[in-house]
Motif scaffolding. Sequence first.
Motif, mmCIF file in Angstrom:
data_model
loop_
_atom_site.group_PDB
_atom_site.id
_atom_site.type_symbol
_atom_site.label_atom_id
_atom_site.label_comp_id
_atom_site.label_asym_id
_atom_site.label_seq_id
_atom_site.Cartn_x
_atom_site.Cartn_y
_atom_site.Cartn_z
ATOM 1 N N LYS A 1 -6.132 2.187 1.530
ATOM 2 C CA LYS A 1 -6.870 2.868 2.608
ATOM 3 C C LYS A 1 -7.260 1.896 3.716
ATOM 4 O O LYS A 1 -8.019 2.268 4.627
ATOM 5 N N GLY A 2 -6.822 0.666 3.623
ATOM 6 C CA GLY A 2 -7.160 -0.317 4.647
ATOM 7 C C GLY A 2 -8.666 -0.404 4.827
ATOM 8 O O GLY A 2 -9.432 -0.422 3.854
ATOM 9 N N PHE A 3 -9.101 -0.431 6.081
ATOM 10 C CA PHE A 3 -10.541 -0.469 6.371
ATOM 11 C C PHE A 3 -11.027 0.918 6.795
ATOM 12 O O PHE A 3 -11.951 1.046 7.582
ATOM 13 N N THR A 4 -10.358 1.977 6.299
ATOM 14 C CA THR A 4 -10.713 3.312 6.781
ATOM 15 C C THR A 4 -11.481 4.139 5.750
ATOM 16 O O THR A 4 -11.866 5.266 6.036
ATOM 17 N N GLY A 5 -11.686 3.584 4.565
ATOM 18 C CA GLY A 5 -12.400 4.337 3.537
ATOM 19 C C GLY A 5 -12.534 3.506 2.281
ATOM 20 O O GLY A 5 -12.053 2.371 2.223
ATOM 21 N N GLU A 6 -13.189 4.072 1.275
ATOM 22 C CA GLU A 6 -13.483 3.291 0.069
ATOM 23 C C GLU A 6 -12.505 3.556 -1.071
ATOM 24 O O GLU A 6 -12.417 2.769 -1.992
ATOM 25 N N LYS A 7 -11.806 4.699 -1.025
ATOM 26 C CA LYS A 7 -10.959 5.061 -2.162
ATOM 27 C C LYS A 7 -9.961 3.926 -2.437
ATOM 28 O O LYS A 7 -9.502 3.282 -1.514
ATOM 29 N N TYR A 8 -9.634 3.743 -3.677
ATOM 30 C CA TYR A 8 -8.766 2.654 -4.135
ATOM 31 C C TYR A 8 -9.429 1.287 -3.980
ATOM 32 O O TYR A 8 -8.795 0.254 -4.160
ATOM 33 N N GLY A 9 -10.713 1.280 -3.580
ATOM 34 C CA GLY A 9 -11.492 0.048 -3.613
ATOM 35 C C GLY A 9 -11.020 -1.073 -2.707
ATOM 36 O O GLY A 9 -11.462 -2.205 -2.848
ATOM 37 N N GLY A 10 -10.117 -0.764 -1.779
ATOM 38 C CA GLY A 10 -9.633 -1.827 -0.895
ATOM 39 C C GLY A 10 -8.766 -2.829 -1.637
ATOM 40 O O GLY A 10 -8.459 -3.903 -1.123
ATOM 41 N N SER A 11 -8.382 -2.492 -2.866
ATOM 42 C CA SER A 11 -7.653 -3.454 -3.696
ATOM 43 C C SER A 11 -6.159 -3.433 -3.414
ATOM 44 O O SER A 11 -5.656 -2.561 -2.719
ATOM 45 N N THR A 12 -5.490 -4.381 -4.033
ATOM 46 C CA THR A 12 -4.048 -4.531 -3.830
ATOM 47 C C THR A 12 -3.277 -3.811 -4.935
ATOM 48 O O THR A 12 -3.612 -3.947 -6.116
ATOM 49 N N TYR A 13 -2.260 -3.071 -4.545
ATOM 50 C CA TYR A 13 -1.401 -2.332 -5.477
ATOM 51 C C TYR A 13 0.047 -2.820 -5.308
ATOM 52 O O TYR A 13 0.345 -3.587 -4.389
ATOM 53 N N TRP A 14 0.952 -2.294 -6.112
ATOM 54 C CA TRP A 14 2.371 -2.619 -5.943
ATOM 55 C C TRP A 14 2.884 -2.116 -4.595
ATOM 56 O O TRP A 14 3.952 -2.493 -4.136
ATOM 57 N N ASP A 15 2.082 -1.280 -3.935
ATOM 58 C CA ASP A 15 2.440 -0.755 -2.627
ATOM 59 C C ASP A 15 2.834 -1.888 -1.671
ATOM 60 O O ASP A 15 3.725 -1.735 -0.839
ATOM 61 N N THR A 16 2.123 -3.022 -1.804
ATOM 62 C CA THR A 16 2.381 -4.139 -0.890
ATOM 63 C C THR A 16 3.825 -4.606 -0.997
ATOM 64 O O THR A 16 4.533 -4.706 0.002
ATOM 65 N N GLU A 17 4.260 -4.882 -2.226
ATOM 66 C CA GLU A 17 5.608 -5.445 -2.401
ATOM 67 C C GLU A 17 6.674 -4.373 -2.195
ATOM 68 O O GLU A 17 7.734 -4.646 -1.631
ATOM 69 N N ALA A 18 6.373 -3.149 -2.662
ATOM 70 C CA ALA A 18 7.409 -2.122 -2.624
ATOM 71 C C ALA A 18 7.540 -1.483 -1.244
ATOM 72 O O ALA A 18 8.611 -1.021 -0.874
ATOM 73 N N TYR A 19 6.453 -1.453 -0.493
ATOM 74 C CA TYR A 19 6.473 -0.695 0.765
ATOM 75 C C TYR A 19 6.118 -1.510 2.002
ATOM 76 O O TYR A 19 6.667 -1.287 3.077
ATOM 77 N N CYS A 20 5.159 -2.418 1.870
ATOM 78 C CA CYS A 20 4.623 -3.044 3.092
ATOM 79 C C CYS A 20 5.385 -4.278 3.551
ATOM 80 O O CYS A 20 5.467 -4.529 4.759
ATOM 81 N N ILE A 21 5.905 -5.058 2.622
ATOM 82 C CA ILE A 21 6.535 -6.314 3.024
ATOM 83 C C ILE A 21 7.623 -6.110 4.095
ATOM 84 O O ILE A 21 7.647 -6.834 5.087
ATOM 85 N N PRO A 22 8.514 -5.114 3.936
ATOM 86 C CA PRO A 22 9.562 -4.965 4.973
ATOM 87 C C PRO A 22 8.992 -4.800 6.380
ATOM 88 O O PRO A 22 9.524 -5.366 7.335
#
Length: 768
Positions: free
Chosen positions: A345-366
């Motif tokens: 949720k970036g800095f737009t909300g609290e859900k997911y605690g602002g933590s890091t998920y596999w989303d970074t490697e699978a989706y964000c790096i490119p």
Amino acid sequence: MNKNYIIPNEWSIIEDGFDAENVEASESLFSIGNGSMGQRANFEEDYSGKTFQGSYIGGIYYPDKTRVGWWKNGYPEYFAKVLNAPNWIGIQVQINGANFDLNTCEISNFKRELNMKEGWLSRSFQAVLPSGEQIELFTKRFISVKYNEVGAIEYAVKALNFSGEITFTPYLDAGIENEDSNYDEYFWETLEISESLNKACILSKTLKTEFHVATAMEVSFALNNKAVELTQENKVEEKAIYYSYKLAVSEGDTATIYKYGSYVSSLNYANDELVKAAYENVTNAKDLGYQQLLEAQIKSWDEIWHTADIIIEGDVKAQQGIRFNIFQLNQTYMGTDARLNIGPKGFTGEKYGGSTYWDTEAYCIPFYMATKDANVAKNLLLYRYNQLDKAIENAEKLGFKNGAALYPMVTMNGEECHNEWEITFEEIHRNGAMVYGIYNYVNYTQDFEYVPKNGLEVMIAIARFWHQRANFSAAKNQYVILGVTGPNEYENNINNNFYTNYLAKWCIEYAVECLNRVKKEYANDFERVIAKTNLTAEETAKWLEVSNNMYFPFDEGKNVYLQQDGFLDKEIIPVDELPKSERPINQKWSWDRILRSCYIKQADVLQGMFFFENKFSKDELERHFDFYEPLTVHESSLSPCVHSILAASIDRMPKAYEQYVRTSRLDLDDYNHEVHEGCHITSMAGTWMSIVQGFGGMRVWEDGILTFNPQIPAEWKSYSFTINFRGNIIKVYKSQTECKFFNESENEVHLFIKGEKISIPAQQLVTV
Ligand code: BGC
């Protein structure tokens, strides 16, 4: 919740007219940030209606005690959360002594704008207070990209029908809470409040983690655009400090307050330097002045857009959608600090605690890799490298040995924070994404050196994990992986998830391939890594025994890999045949019904085929797409983009476009009725991929060759995007009739378009 109230515009997110029902959704959509800190678009003045306050500092978190129904051994004790930080934006306003609150006024001409081109948020409207005074209000604020610990607000009130007094009370408030606190605890302790002329500072620390944060403000004033000095009255409370300033106004006058705010934290300063640093920041900002800060902001965003913008002609909503995604990704992460990462949720909300998920490697790096320089993606990889020891400890806790690593499903500092057994212990495919991130980075940048220096250690630890996690099945005479959850979280505790088994096999093979190359080309690093990890040839031979004999569930009749053992025992009914009233199934069905059904939350087998598309024939891709997509409910925001990209690669443009639309305006049109909780930041990177990799067909596999296969949806006139490919800026333009590549760099660039090799000299435009 109203949908579709955002006015289409190419560069701005605009809300026209005030509707209290939309306040919380707009607070998410109009969020601002600079990668280091960010905040929801809360009003500066008091608001008694429904609101969700949020201002966050990257890397400042609190370990909230875990709350679960039934404790299982191995659960983490706490869930690290990015905290709602002290409020620096607050400005109370009184008109002739009456508190101004939008919730009690008659409002007209309300307009809110998030200008993505220039990186600021504004609000303007006229209001009639219950006491009859009429005002016109204009406010603009931004969080500076250049001075990344500073934010600034211009807040102007015009007296429309009265003469009298306007009181501004700027304040700092450290008495804030998190909406998602498990036990309603305070996460902050206020240590010190200091005051001085027109400026103030609160030093606070987070409980348990002991991060120290200084929050400062400094203010100045103008009457009809001319600076004025005012006398302040102070009110200091236990956790907050308020300054009041009174301005005498005549009808038609405009009173303005400029408020400069700053967060500095012990991530970057010694504790005893924080207050001084925060004061310096606000004073420098005030001395520079609002206008100059704003100009610097416009310049910073101009530079960001130069390599990140995507232009779509012929569809304003699509244009707005993609820019919103790119803008939010940049607001969330700028890539300059390897301790930070990208919360869903970036800095737009609290859900997911602002933590890091596999989303970074699978989706964000490119996204970060292609729109910024290579160091940014490298910092994302280093984040995991720096947490390797914790990943090894995490695996040890679960019974693994010999330096095997299991990266956490959810983390802030490397420790696991997730606490549902079917995910914490079973959604182990995330380990594969860590290696895929490295592979992707090396292919794109050709910076293989990252592997001997850092990546190899990660790969060895992960290969060890897969080797130990698989077991030999005498019945199958092959290795199997039991009791897992794949990316499709609508199945738990399944055996032989195709995606997990595929990644396990691939991780081992890639680790061994890299080991061989490092041994040949980087002998010193090889020795260092071998000494550190105690890796022997016998051990790698055992890994290969597993990877060479991995079992994959396959159905001969349908000629498809099965998502898991027994998948075909399910009743297979396409999603299309489900009544609309039963969807989303995660809100309408019981959990056990979901688990037994054939419905797929997000790409699973297809996630694997997306990652390794070059290892499957077009026939295979089509067959699997046709089998799995109709069973997919896309109830994760990460789902549509993968399907859009795969659909484009098998020449199904209408399908690709349908899935693209779903991902690109997910938050703006609030498809999931949850935007008030925050935006889906990580899937925004998927939206970017849908254009660049989907429609543009960009790929870079192991051979390091850059290839494109541009196609265009029938609905658009043209689109263009820019990539930074190994330091060379390349612009790609595709219309219904033309396809052009412009090489903005000083070097000749070689690439393949639809299989044909093209060389583009420096500064040249080539039409193909
Ligand atoms: C998805 C996960 C994802 C998480 C955070 C979940 O709904 O199923 O794949 O990592 O959200 O975005």
